[in-house]
Motif scaffolding. Structure first.
Motif, PDB file in Angstrom:
ATOM      1  N   SER A   1       1.042  -1.224   0.086  1.00 32.57           N
ATOM      2  CA  SER A   1      -0.028  -0.184  -0.157  1.00 32.57           C
ATOM      3  C   SER A   1       0.923   1.311   0.197  1.00 32.57           C
ATOM      4  O   SER A   1       0.415   2.381  -0.125  1.00 32.57           O
ATOM      5  N   ARG A   2       2.230   1.144   0.434  1.00 28.90           N
ATOM      6  CA  ARG A   2       3.174   2.355   0.155  1.00 28.90           C
ATOM      7  C   ARG A   2       3.667   2.375  -1.258  1.00 28.90           C
ATOM      8  O   ARG A   2       4.144   3.622  -1.796  1.00 28.90           O
ATOM      9  N   ILE A   3       3.506   1.262  -2.077  1.00 31.64           N
ATOM     10  CA  ILE A   3       3.738   1.399  -3.375  1.00 31.64           C
ATOM     11  C   ILE A   3       2.859   1.732  -4.688  1.00 31.64           C
ATOM     12  O   ILE A   3       2.912   2.635  -5.200  1.00 31.64           O
ATOM     13  N   GLU A   4       1.464   1.185  -3.912  1.00 32.27           N
ATOM     14  CA  GLU A   4       0.294   1.608  -5.115  1.00 32.27           C
ATOM     15  C   GLU A   4      -0.768   1.954  -3.906  1.00 32.27           C
ATOM     16  O   GLU A   4      -1.620   1.260  -3.499  1.00 32.27           O
ATOM     17  N   PRO A   5      -0.511   3.136  -3.312  1.00 34.84           N
ATOM     18  CA  PRO A   5      -1.803   3.585  -2.434  1.00 34.84           C
ATOM     19  C   PRO A   5      -3.079   3.542  -2.821  1.00 34.84           C
ATOM     20  O   PRO A   5      -4.013   3.473  -2.146  1.00 34.84           O
ATOM     21  N   GLU A   6      -3.050   4.020  -3.993  1.00 42.42           N
ATOM     22  CA  GLU A   6      -4.395   3.953  -5.030  1.00 42.42           C
ATOM     23  C   GLU A   6      -4.233   3.297  -6.230  1.00 42.42           C
ATOM     24  O   GLU A   6      -3.132   3.173  -6.662  1.00 42.42           O
ATOM     25  N   GLU A   7      -5.292   2.545  -6.709  1.00 46.71           N
ATOM     26  CA  GLU A   7      -5.243   2.096  -7.848  1.00 46.71           C
ATOM     27  C   GLU A   7      -4.847   3.002  -9.093  1.00 46.71           C
ATOM     28  O   GLU A   7      -5.351   4.016  -9.129  1.00 46.71           O
ATOM     29  N   GLY A   8      -3.794   2.501  -9.744  1.00 43.26           N
ATOM     30  CA  GLY A   8      -3.514   3.603 -10.739  1.00 43.26           C
ATOM     31  C   GLY A   8      -2.196   4.545 -10.414  1.00 43.26           C
ATOM     32  O   GLY A   8      -1.995   5.647 -11.176  1.00 43.26           O
ATOM     33  N   PHE A   9      -2.018   4.849  -9.240  1.00 45.38           N
ATOM     34  CA  PHE A   9      -0.868   5.542  -8.742  1.00 45.38           C
ATOM     35  C   PHE A   9       0.118   5.019  -8.043  1.00 45.38           C
ATOM     36  O   PHE A   9      -0.149   4.209  -7.056  1.00 45.38           O
ATOM     37  N   VAL A  10       1.543   5.198  -8.727  1.00 52.30           N
ATOM     38  CA  VAL A  10       2.459   4.440  -8.111  1.00 52.30           C
ATOM     39  C   VAL A  10       3.467   5.364  -7.561  1.00 52.30           C
ATOM     40  O   VAL A  10       3.808   6.286  -8.020  1.00 52.30           O
ATOM     41  N   SER A  11       3.791   5.055  -6.256  1.00 49.32           N
ATOM     42  CA  SER A  11       4.370   6.159  -5.256  1.00 49.32           C
ATOM     43  C   SER A  11       5.929   5.836  -5.656  1.00 49.32           C
ATOM     44  O   SER A  11       6.438   5.023  -5.274  1.00 49.32           O
ATOM     45  N   LYS A  12       6.722   6.768  -6.128  1.00 49.74           N
ATOM     46  CA  LYS A  12       7.984   6.753  -6.574  1.00 49.74           C
ATOM     47  C   LYS A  12       8.904   7.035  -5.366  1.00 49.74           C
ATOM     48  O   LYS A  12       9.788   6.235  -5.165  1.00 49.74           O
ATOM     49  N   ALA A  13       8.401   7.827  -4.489  1.00 52.87           N
ATOM     50  CA  ALA A  13       8.794   7.806  -3.053  1.00 52.87           C
ATOM     51  C   ALA A  13       8.898   6.548  -2.255  1.00 52.87           C
ATOM     52  O   ALA A  13       9.762   6.180  -1.483  1.00 52.87           O
ATOM     53  N   GLY A  14       7.810   5.877  -2.361  1.00 54.10           N
ATOM     54  CA  GLY A  14       7.596   4.419  -1.731  1.00 54.10           C
ATOM     55  C   GLY A  14       8.617   3.503  -2.316  1.00 54.10           C
ATOM     56  O   GLY A  14       9.238   2.936  -1.768  1.00 54.10           O
ATOM     57  N   VAL A  15       8.953   3.600  -3.794  1.00 53.52           N
ATOM     58  CA  VAL A  15       9.790   2.601  -4.327  1.00 53.52           C
ATOM     59  C   VAL A  15      11.015   3.058  -3.598  1.00 53.52           C
ATOM     60  O   VAL A  15      11.942   2.369  -3.269  1.00 53.52           O
ATOM     61  N   ALA A  16      11.577   4.177  -3.889  1.00 55.05           N
ATOM     62  CA  ALA A  16      12.686   4.661  -3.354  1.00 55.05           C
ATOM     63  C   ALA A  16      12.906   4.316  -1.761  1.00 55.05           C
ATOM     64  O   ALA A  16      14.338   4.017  -1.459  1.00 55.05           O
ATOM     65  N   HIS A  17      11.902   4.418  -0.962  1.00 47.82           N
ATOM     66  CA  HIS A  17      12.396   4.059   0.386  1.00 47.82           C
ATOM     67  C   HIS A  17      12.696   2.844   0.684  1.00 47.82           C
ATOM     68  O   HIS A  17      13.547   2.442   1.022  1.00 47.82           O
ATOM     69  N   TYR A  18      11.985   1.670  -0.181  1.00 43.25           N
ATOM     70  CA  TYR A  18      12.466   0.402   0.043  1.00 43.25           C
ATOM     71  C   TYR A  18      13.667  -0.135  -0.785  1.00 43.25           C
ATOM     72  O   TYR A  18      14.670  -0.758  -0.275  1.00 43.25           O
ATOM     73  N   ARG A  19      13.882   0.801  -1.729  1.00 45.02           N
ATOM     74  CA  ARG A  19      15.334   0.774  -2.371  1.00 45.02           C
ATOM     75  C   ARG A  19      16.436   1.209  -1.246  1.00 45.02           C
ATOM     76  O   ARG A  19      17.503   0.235  -1.173  1.00 45.02           O
ATOM     77  N   ARG A  20      16.184   2.133  -0.663  1.00 48.00           N
ATOM     78  CA  ARG A  20      17.152   2.575   0.450  1.00 48.00           C
ATOM     79  C   ARG A  20      17.119   1.590   1.297  1.00 48.00           C
ATOM     80  O   ARG A  20      18.490   1.302   2.178  1.00 48.00           O
ATOM     81  N   MET A  21      16.199   0.853   1.811  1.00 49.60           N
ATOM     82  CA  MET A  21      16.411  -0.082   2.847  1.00 49.60           C
ATOM     83  C   MET A  21      17.240  -1.366   2.360  1.00 49.60           C
ATOM     84  O   MET A  21      18.337  -1.636   3.166  1.00 49.60           O
ATOM     85  N   VAL A  22      17.126  -1.533   1.133  1.00 47.67           N
ATOM     86  CA  VAL A  22      18.117  -2.606   0.495  1.00 47.67           C
ATOM     87  C   VAL A  22      19.268  -2.155   0.443  1.00 47.67           C
ATOM     88  O   VAL A  22      20.269  -2.835   0.782  1.00 47.67           O
ATOM     89  N   GLU A  23      19.532  -0.999   0.164  1.00 47.87           N
ATOM     90  CA  GLU A  23      21.006  -0.458   0.086  1.00 47.87           C
ATOM     91  C   GLU A  23      21.593  -0.259   1.486  1.00 47.87           C
ATOM     92  O   GLU A  23      22.979  -0.507   1.526  1.00 47.87           O
TER      93      GLU A  23
END
Ligand code: BGC
Length: 396
Positions: free
Chosen positions: A79-101
Protein backbone atom coordinates in the motif's frame (compact mmCIF):
# COMPACT_ATOMS: atom_id res chain seq x y z
CA UNK A 1 33.88 -32.59 30.16
CA UNK A 2 33.53 -30.19 27.26
CA UNK A 3 30.14 -29.71 25.71
CA UNK A 4 29.76 -30.82 22.11
CA UNK A 5 29.43 -28.02 19.57
CA UNK A 6 26.70 -28.48 16.99
CA UNK A 7 28.23 -27.00 13.85
CA UNK A 8 26.05 -25.62 11.09
CA UNK A 9 26.96 -25.92 7.40
CA UNK A 10 29.45 -23.43 5.90
CA UNK A 11 27.67 -20.37 4.54
CA UNK A 12 24.64 -20.95 6.80
CA UNK A 13 22.79 -17.65 7.27
CA UNK A 14 21.73 -16.25 10.62
CA UNK A 15 19.32 -13.42 11.09
CA UNK A 16 15.93 -12.14 12.09
CA UNK A 17 12.66 -11.28 10.39
CA UNK A 18 10.02 -8.57 10.52
CA UNK A 19 7.02 -7.48 8.46
CA UNK A 20 6.15 -3.96 7.35
CA UNK A 21 2.77 -3.49 9.00
CA UNK A 22 4.02 -4.90 12.28
CA UNK A 23 6.91 -2.43 12.65
CA UNK A 24 6.61 0.58 10.33
CA UNK A 25 3.68 2.46 11.82
CA UNK A 26 0.98 4.53 10.16
CA UNK A 27 0.16 2.26 7.26
CA UNK A 28 -3.19 3.99 6.70
CA UNK A 29 -3.54 2.87 3.11
CA UNK A 30 -3.73 -0.85 3.80
CA UNK A 31 -6.64 -3.12 4.66
CA UNK A 32 -5.66 -3.67 8.30
CA UNK A 33 -5.69 -0.04 9.39
CA UNK A 34 -9.46 0.55 9.02
CA UNK A 35 -10.19 -2.80 10.62
CA UNK A 36 -8.11 -1.81 13.64
CA UNK A 37 -10.26 1.32 14.05
CA UNK A 38 -13.66 -0.16 13.19
CA UNK A 39 -16.29 0.11 15.88
CA UNK A 40 -16.68 -3.11 17.81
CA UNK A 41 -13.53 -4.64 16.33
CA UNK A 42 -12.12 -7.66 18.11
CA UNK A 43 -8.59 -6.47 17.33
CA UNK A 44 -7.34 -5.53 20.78
CA UNK A 45 -5.55 -2.31 19.82
CA UNK A 46 -4.52 -0.42 16.68
CA UNK A 47 -0.98 -0.59 15.30
CA UNK A 48 -0.52 3.20 15.42
CA UNK A 49 3.14 4.20 15.21
CA UNK A 50 4.27 0.58 15.69
CA UNK A 51 8.08 0.65 16.12
CA UNK A 52 8.42 3.62 13.74
CA UNK A 53 10.71 1.44 11.66
CA UNK A 54 9.60 3.30 8.57
CA UNK A 55 12.08 5.93 9.78
CA UNK A 56 14.31 3.85 12.05
CA UNK A 57 15.13 0.89 9.80
CA UNK A 58 18.85 1.72 9.80
CA UNK A 59 18.95 1.52 13.57
CA UNK A 60 17.14 -1.85 13.44
CA UNK A 61 19.66 -3.21 10.95
CA UNK A 62 22.56 -1.79 12.93
CA UNK A 63 21.40 -3.67 16.06
CA UNK A 64 21.13 -6.85 14.02
CA UNK A 65 24.60 -6.61 12.54
CA UNK A 66 26.23 -5.42 15.78
CA UNK A 67 24.97 -8.59 17.46
CA UNK A 68 26.67 -10.77 14.84
CA UNK A 69 23.70 -11.65 12.63
CA UNK A 70 24.03 -11.37 8.85
CA UNK A 71 20.58 -11.64 7.26
CA UNK A 72 17.48 -9.47 7.62
CA UNK A 73 14.07 -10.42 6.28
CA UNK A 74 11.69 -7.50 5.89
CA UNK A 75 8.65 -6.85 3.74
CA UNK A 76 7.55 -4.24 1.26
CA UNK A 77 4.24 -2.62 2.20
CA UNK A 78 2.27 -2.88 -1.03
CA UNK A 79 0.00 0.00 0.00
CA UNK A 80 3.01 2.33 0.12
CA UNK A 81 3.88 1.43 -3.49
CA UNK A 82 0.33 1.58 -4.87
CA UNK A 83 -1.68 3.57 -2.31
CA UNK A 84 -4.42 4.04 -4.91
CA UNK A 85 -5.20 1.93 -7.93
CA UNK A 86 -3.44 3.65 -10.80
CA UNK A 87 -0.95 5.65 -8.69
CA UNK A 88 2.57 4.38 -8.12
CA UNK A 89 4.50 6.16 -5.40
CA UNK A 90 8.05 6.76 -6.62
CA UNK A 91 8.95 7.83 -3.10
CA UNK A 92 7.62 4.52 -1.80
CA UNK A 93 9.76 2.57 -4.26
CA UNK A 94 12.80 4.71 -3.37
CA UNK A 95 12.22 4.10 0.33
CA UNK A 96 12.42 0.33 0.02
CA UNK A 97 15.37 0.56 -2.35
CA UNK A 98 17.11 2.62 0.37
CA UNK A 99 16.38 -0.17 2.83
CA UNK A 100 18.03 -2.70 0.52
CA UNK A 101 21.03 -0.40 0.05
CA UNK A 102 21.31 0.20 3.78
CA UNK A 103 21.35 -3.53 4.43
CA UNK A 104 24.03 -4.11 1.82
CA UNK A 105 26.10 -1.17 3.10
CA UNK A 106 26.03 -2.71 6.59
CA UNK A 107 27.05 -6.11 5.22
CA UNK A 108 23.62 -7.62 5.73
CA UNK A 109 21.99 -9.96 3.23
CA UNK A 110 18.45 -8.73 2.67
CA UNK A 111 15.58 -11.14 2.20
CA UNK A 112 12.63 -9.22 0.80
CA UNK A 113 9.03 -10.35 1.24
CA UNK A 114 6.67 -8.92 -1.36
CA UNK A 115 3.46 -9.47 0.58
CA UNK A 116 3.18 -10.14 4.30
CA UNK A 117 -0.61 -10.30 4.84
CA UNK A 118 -1.49 -6.62 4.27
CA UNK A 119 -2.73 -5.30 0.92
CA UNK A 120 -3.81 -1.85 -0.31
CA UNK A 121 -7.35 -0.88 0.71
CA UNK A 122 -8.44 -0.53 -2.92
CA UNK A 123 -7.35 -4.13 -3.56
CA UNK A 124 -9.28 -5.31 -0.49
CA UNK A 125 -12.35 -3.36 -1.68
CA UNK A 126 -12.04 -5.01 -5.06
CA UNK A 127 -12.43 -8.43 -3.40
CA UNK A 128 -8.82 -9.07 -2.47
CA UNK A 129 -7.77 -12.67 -3.27
CA UNK A 130 -11.34 -13.46 -4.32
CA UNK A 131 -11.21 -10.87 -7.11
CA UNK A 132 -10.76 -12.27 -10.63
CA UNK A 133 -8.12 -9.57 -11.11
CA UNK A 134 -6.08 -10.62 -8.06
CA UNK A 135 -3.25 -12.49 -9.80
CA UNK A 136 -2.87 -9.68 -12.37
CA UNK A 137 -2.72 -7.12 -9.59
CA UNK A 138 -0.04 -9.05 -7.76
CA UNK A 139 1.94 -9.57 -10.96
CA UNK A 140 1.84 -5.82 -11.62
CA UNK A 141 2.98 -5.12 -8.07
CA UNK A 142 5.86 -7.59 -8.52
CA UNK A 143 6.95 -5.65 -11.63
CA UNK A 144 6.80 -2.44 -9.62
CA UNK A 145 9.02 -4.01 -6.96
CA UNK A 146 11.80 -4.89 -9.42
CA UNK A 147 13.65 -1.56 -9.01
CA UNK A 148 13.67 -2.19 -5.26
CA UNK A 149 15.31 -5.58 -5.76
CA UNK A 150 17.78 -4.24 -8.34
CA UNK A 151 20.40 -6.78 -9.32
CA UNK A 152 21.68 -7.30 -5.80
CA UNK A 153 18.84 -8.94 -3.87
CA UNK A 154 19.14 -12.71 -4.01
CA UNK A 155 16.39 -13.88 -1.66
CA UNK A 156 12.77 -12.99 -2.37
CA UNK A 157 9.69 -14.34 -0.64
CA UNK A 158 6.64 -13.79 -2.83
CA UNK A 159 3.86 -14.41 -0.32
CA UNK A 160 4.09 -14.88 3.42
CA UNK A 161 2.11 -17.79 4.84
CA UNK A 162 -0.36 -18.31 1.99
CA UNK A 163 -1.93 -21.03 4.13
CA UNK A 164 -2.80 -18.57 6.90
CA UNK A 165 -3.89 -15.98 4.31
CA UNK A 166 -6.31 -18.55 2.81
CA UNK A 167 -7.60 -19.44 6.28
CA UNK A 168 -8.18 -15.81 7.20
CA UNK A 169 -9.94 -15.39 3.86
CA UNK A 170 -12.15 -18.28 4.95
CA UNK A 171 -14.14 -15.53 6.62
CA UNK A 172 -13.19 -16.22 10.20
CA UNK A 173 -12.44 -13.36 12.54
CA UNK A 174 -8.63 -13.14 12.94
CA UNK A 175 -9.13 -12.78 16.68
CA UNK A 176 -10.25 -16.41 16.62
CA UNK A 177 -6.92 -17.54 15.26
CA UNK A 178 -6.08 -19.12 18.56
CA UNK A 179 -3.51 -21.64 19.62
CA UNK A 180 -5.49 -24.58 18.37
CA UNK A 181 -7.95 -25.01 15.58
CA UNK A 182 -7.60 -22.81 12.53
CA UNK A 183 -10.55 -21.99 10.28
CA UNK A 184 -10.98 -23.91 7.07
CA UNK A 185 -9.14 -22.25 4.20
CA UNK A 186 -10.97 -20.78 1.22
CA UNK A 187 -9.73 -23.15 -1.48
CA UNK A 188 -10.42 -20.72 -4.29
CA UNK A 189 -8.25 -18.16 -2.49
CA UNK A 190 -5.56 -20.84 -2.07
CA UNK A 191 -5.57 -21.40 -5.84
CA UNK A 192 -5.38 -17.67 -6.53
CA UNK A 193 -2.48 -17.27 -4.13
CA UNK A 194 -0.66 -20.09 -5.87
CA UNK A 195 -1.31 -18.54 -9.27
CA UNK A 196 -0.06 -15.19 -7.95
CA UNK A 197 3.04 -16.90 -6.60
CA UNK A 198 3.76 -18.51 -9.95
CA UNK A 199 3.22 -15.26 -11.83
CA UNK A 200 5.57 -13.45 -9.46
CA UNK A 201 8.19 -16.20 -9.73
CA UNK A 202 8.14 -15.96 -13.52
CA UNK A 203 8.70 -12.21 -13.38
CA UNK A 204 11.49 -12.58 -10.82
CA UNK A 205 13.15 -15.33 -12.85
CA UNK A 206 13.53 -12.83 -15.68
CA UNK A 207 15.86 -10.72 -13.54
CA UNK A 208 18.56 -13.34 -12.97
CA UNK A 209 20.26 -13.98 -9.66
CA UNK A 210 17.02 -13.99 -7.67
CA UNK A 211 16.01 -17.05 -5.69
CA UNK A 212 12.31 -16.94 -4.95
CA UNK A 213 9.94 -19.00 -2.86
CA UNK A 214 7.03 -18.69 -0.50
CA UNK A 215 6.97 -19.22 3.24
CA UNK A 216 4.60 -21.67 4.89
CA UNK A 217 3.34 -21.76 8.48
CA UNK A 218 4.12 -25.38 9.32
CA UNK A 219 1.77 -26.35 12.11
CA UNK A 220 3.05 -29.75 13.20
CA UNK A 221 -0.31 -31.51 13.34
CA UNK A 222 0.16 -34.60 15.53
CA UNK A 223 -2.52 -37.30 15.58
CA UNK A 224 -3.56 -39.03 18.75
CA UNK A 225 -3.38 -42.82 18.30
CA UNK A 226 -5.99 -43.90 15.77
CA UNK A 227 -6.57 -40.33 14.49
CA UNK A 228 -4.07 -40.42 11.60
CA UNK A 229 -6.77 -40.04 8.93
CA UNK A 230 -8.44 -37.12 10.70
CA UNK A 231 -5.05 -35.44 11.07
CA UNK A 232 -4.23 -35.99 7.42
CA UNK A 233 -7.51 -34.50 6.27
CA UNK A 234 -7.26 -31.58 8.67
CA UNK A 235 -3.59 -30.89 7.99
CA UNK A 236 -3.37 -31.36 4.26
CA UNK A 237 -5.43 -28.32 3.26
CA UNK A 238 -3.94 -26.18 6.03
CA UNK A 239 -0.28 -27.03 5.59
CA UNK A 240 0.96 -29.85 3.33
CA UNK A 241 -0.78 -28.63 0.16
CA UNK A 242 1.30 -25.43 0.29
CA UNK A 243 4.52 -27.38 0.76
CA UNK A 244 3.67 -29.72 -2.12
CA UNK A 245 2.91 -26.67 -4.24
CA UNK A 246 6.45 -25.42 -3.62
CA UNK A 247 8.02 -28.33 -5.53
CA UNK A 248 10.33 -26.90 -8.14
CA UNK A 249 10.71 -23.54 -6.34
CA UNK A 250 14.20 -22.21 -5.55
CA UNK A 251 13.59 -22.63 -1.82
CA UNK A 252 10.74 -22.92 0.65
CA UNK A 253 10.32 -20.99 3.89
CA UNK A 254 9.42 -22.77 7.12
CA UNK A 255 7.75 -20.78 9.89
CA UNK A 256 7.30 -22.89 12.99
CA UNK A 257 6.18 -22.05 16.52
CA UNK A 258 4.14 -24.82 18.10
CA UNK A 259 2.29 -28.08 17.48
CA UNK A 260 -1.37 -29.01 17.33
CA UNK A 261 -2.65 -32.33 18.63
CA UNK A 262 -5.47 -33.81 16.54
CA UNK A 263 -8.05 -35.98 18.28
CA UNK A 264 -11.08 -37.78 16.79
CA UNK A 265 -12.98 -34.47 16.44
CA UNK A 266 -10.07 -32.38 15.24
CA UNK A 267 -7.68 -30.11 17.11
CA UNK A 268 -7.39 -30.37 20.87
CA UNK A 269 -6.89 -27.40 23.17
CA UNK A 270 -3.55 -27.28 25.00
CA UNK A 271 -4.08 -29.48 28.09
CA UNK A 272 -4.21 -27.91 31.56
CA UNK A 273 -0.80 -27.65 33.17
CA UNK A 274 1.20 -27.61 29.91
CA UNK A 275 3.41 -24.53 29.52
CA UNK A 276 2.02 -21.98 27.10
CA UNK A 277 3.42 -18.74 25.71
CA UNK A 278 1.90 -15.24 25.56
CA UNK A 279 -0.01 -16.22 22.43
CA UNK A 280 -1.54 -19.18 24.27
CA UNK A 281 0.43 -21.63 22.15
CA UNK A 282 2.09 -24.67 23.65
CA UNK A 283 5.80 -24.19 24.40
CA UNK A 284 7.08 -26.71 21.88
CA UNK A 285 10.49 -26.01 20.35
CA UNK A 286 10.56 -29.32 18.44
CA UNK A 287 8.01 -27.78 16.06
CA UNK A 288 10.94 -26.38 14.07
CA UNK A 289 12.63 -29.70 13.44
CA UNK A 290 9.31 -31.26 12.51
CA UNK A 291 8.42 -28.38 10.18
CA UNK A 292 11.76 -28.50 8.41
CA UNK A 293 11.65 -32.27 7.94
CA UNK A 294 8.10 -32.08 6.66
CA UNK A 295 8.95 -29.30 4.19
CA UNK A 296 11.91 -31.25 2.83
CA UNK A 297 9.80 -34.37 2.41
CA UNK A 298 6.64 -32.73 0.98
CA UNK A 299 8.56 -30.54 -1.47
CA UNK A 300 10.67 -33.55 -2.49
CA UNK A 301 13.94 -31.89 -1.72
CA UNK A 302 13.53 -28.13 -2.14
CA UNK A 303 16.13 -26.27 -0.01
CA UNK A 304 14.58 -24.99 3.19
CA UNK A 305 15.08 -21.57 4.75
CA UNK A 306 13.79 -21.09 8.29
CA UNK A 307 12.14 -17.74 7.74
CA UNK A 308 10.41 -17.51 11.14
CA UNK A 309 10.76 -19.24 14.49
CA UNK A 310 10.36 -17.77 17.92
CA UNK A 311 8.33 -17.41 21.07
CA UNK A 312 6.11 -14.73 22.61
CA UNK A 313 7.35 -14.35 26.16
CA UNK A 314 8.13 -11.66 28.70
CA UNK A 315 10.88 -13.93 30.06
CA UNK A 316 13.84 -13.48 27.76
CA UNK A 317 15.74 -16.40 29.34
CA UNK A 318 12.88 -18.63 28.24
CA UNK A 319 13.32 -17.27 24.69
CA UNK A 320 16.93 -18.49 24.78
CA UNK A 321 15.84 -21.91 26.12
CA UNK A 322 13.25 -22.23 23.38
CA UNK A 323 15.58 -21.14 20.60
CA UNK A 324 18.40 -23.34 21.80
CA UNK A 325 16.12 -26.40 21.77
CA UNK A 326 14.68 -25.41 18.38
CA UNK A 327 18.19 -25.03 16.91
CA UNK A 328 19.29 -28.39 18.31
CA UNK A 329 16.32 -29.97 16.50
CA UNK A 330 17.17 -28.05 13.34
CA UNK A 331 20.73 -29.32 13.56
CA UNK A 332 19.47 -32.92 13.85
CA UNK A 333 17.45 -32.49 10.64
CA UNK A 334 20.49 -31.04 8.86
CA UNK A 335 22.64 -33.93 10.10
CA UNK A 336 20.11 -36.29 8.51
CA UNK A 337 20.60 -34.63 5.13
CA UNK A 338 17.93 -31.92 5.03
CA UNK A 339 19.36 -28.93 3.16
CA UNK A 340 18.75 -25.79 5.20
CA UNK A 341 20.05 -22.42 4.00
CA UNK A 342 19.63 -20.38 7.16
CA UNK A 343 17.72 -19.49 10.30
CA UNK A 344 15.83 -16.22 10.79
CA UNK A 345 14.35 -15.58 14.20
CA UNK A 346 10.90 -14.06 14.60
CA UNK A 347 11.20 -11.34 15.44
CA UNK A 348 13.90 -8.71 15.50
CA UNK A 349 11.66 -6.30 17.43
CA UNK A 350 8.78 -6.42 19.89
CA UNK A 351 6.19 -5.59 17.28
CA UNK A 352 2.50 -5.47 16.51
CA UNK A 353 1.12 -8.98 16.81
CA UNK A 354 -1.96 -8.43 14.65
CA UNK A 355 -5.28 -8.99 16.46
CA UNK A 356 -3.44 -9.52 19.77
CA UNK A 357 -1.82 -6.07 19.72
CA UNK A 358 1.47 -5.40 21.47
CA UNK A 359 1.19 -7.77 24.44
CA UNK A 360 2.75 -10.91 22.94
CA UNK A 361 6.41 -9.93 22.71
CA UNK A 362 8.37 -11.99 20.17
CA UNK A 363 11.32 -9.59 19.89
CA UNK A 364 15.06 -9.93 20.38
CA UNK A 365 14.87 -6.18 20.94
CA UNK A 366 12.48 -4.25 23.16
CA UNK A 367 11.11 -0.99 21.78
CA UNK A 368 10.11 1.92 24.02
CA UNK A 369 6.57 2.85 22.97
CA UNK A 370 7.11 6.58 23.64
CA UNK A 371 10.66 7.25 22.51
CA UNK A 372 11.08 4.28 20.13
CA UNK A 373 14.42 3.59 21.77
CA UNK A 374 15.70 0.11 20.88
CA UNK A 375 16.87 -2.00 23.83
CA UNK A 376 18.52 -5.25 22.76
CA UNK A 377 17.63 -8.16 25.01
CA UNK A 378 20.19 -10.76 26.13
CA UNK A 379 18.66 -13.19 23.62
CA UNK A 380 19.90 -11.00 20.74
CA UNK A 381 23.49 -11.23 21.99
CA UNK A 382 23.07 -14.95 22.58
CA UNK A 383 21.77 -15.62 19.05
CA UNK A 384 24.55 -13.41 17.68
CA UNK A 385 27.16 -15.53 19.47
CA UNK A 386 25.68 -18.69 17.95
CA UNK A 387 25.85 -16.98 14.55
CA UNK A 388 29.47 -15.87 15.00
CA UNK A 389 30.48 -19.41 15.96
CA UNK A 390 28.19 -20.87 13.27
CA UNK A 391 27.58 -23.43 15.96
CA UNK A 392 25.55 -24.09 19.04
CA UNK A 393 26.89 -25.36 22.32
CA UNK A 394 23.84 -26.67 24.17
CA UNK A 395 24.11 -25.89 27.88
CA UNK A 396 22.78 -29.24 29.06
C1 BGC B 1 3.44 -14.38 10.85
C2 BGC B 1 3.87 -13.17 11.65
C3 BGC B 1 3.38 -13.31 13.09
C4 BGC B 1 4.03 -14.54 13.69
C5 BGC B 1 3.65 -14.81 15.13
C6 BGC B 1 3.51 -15.66 11.60
O1 BGC B 1 2.28 -16.28 11.47
O2 BGC B 1 4.10 -14.41 9.61
O3 BGC B 1 3.36 -12.03 11.02
O4 BGC B 1 3.64 -12.18 13.85
O5 BGC B 1 3.70 -15.68 12.94
O6 BGC B 1 2.28 -14.99 15.27
Amino acid sequence: MRNTVLHFPDGFRWGAATAAHQIEGNNYANDWWPREWAEGTSIVEPSGDACDSFHRYREDMQCLVDAGLDTYRFSIEWSRIEPEEGFVSKAGVAHYRRMVETALELGITPMVTLMHFTVPRWFADEGMWRSPKAADRFARFTELALPILGDDVEWVCTINEPNIAAMIAGGEDPANLVAYGLPAPDLHVADTLLESHHRAREILAGVGGIRSGWTVATQDFQPEPGCEDVAHEYGHQRDDWYLEAARGDDWVGVQAYTRTIIGPDGPRPVPEGVETTLTGWEYYPLALEHGVRSAWEKTQGVPVFVTENGIATADDARRVDYTEAALAGLHAAIADGVRVEGYLHWSLLDNYEWASGYRPTFGLIEVDKDTFERRPKPSLGWLGSVARANGLTPRA
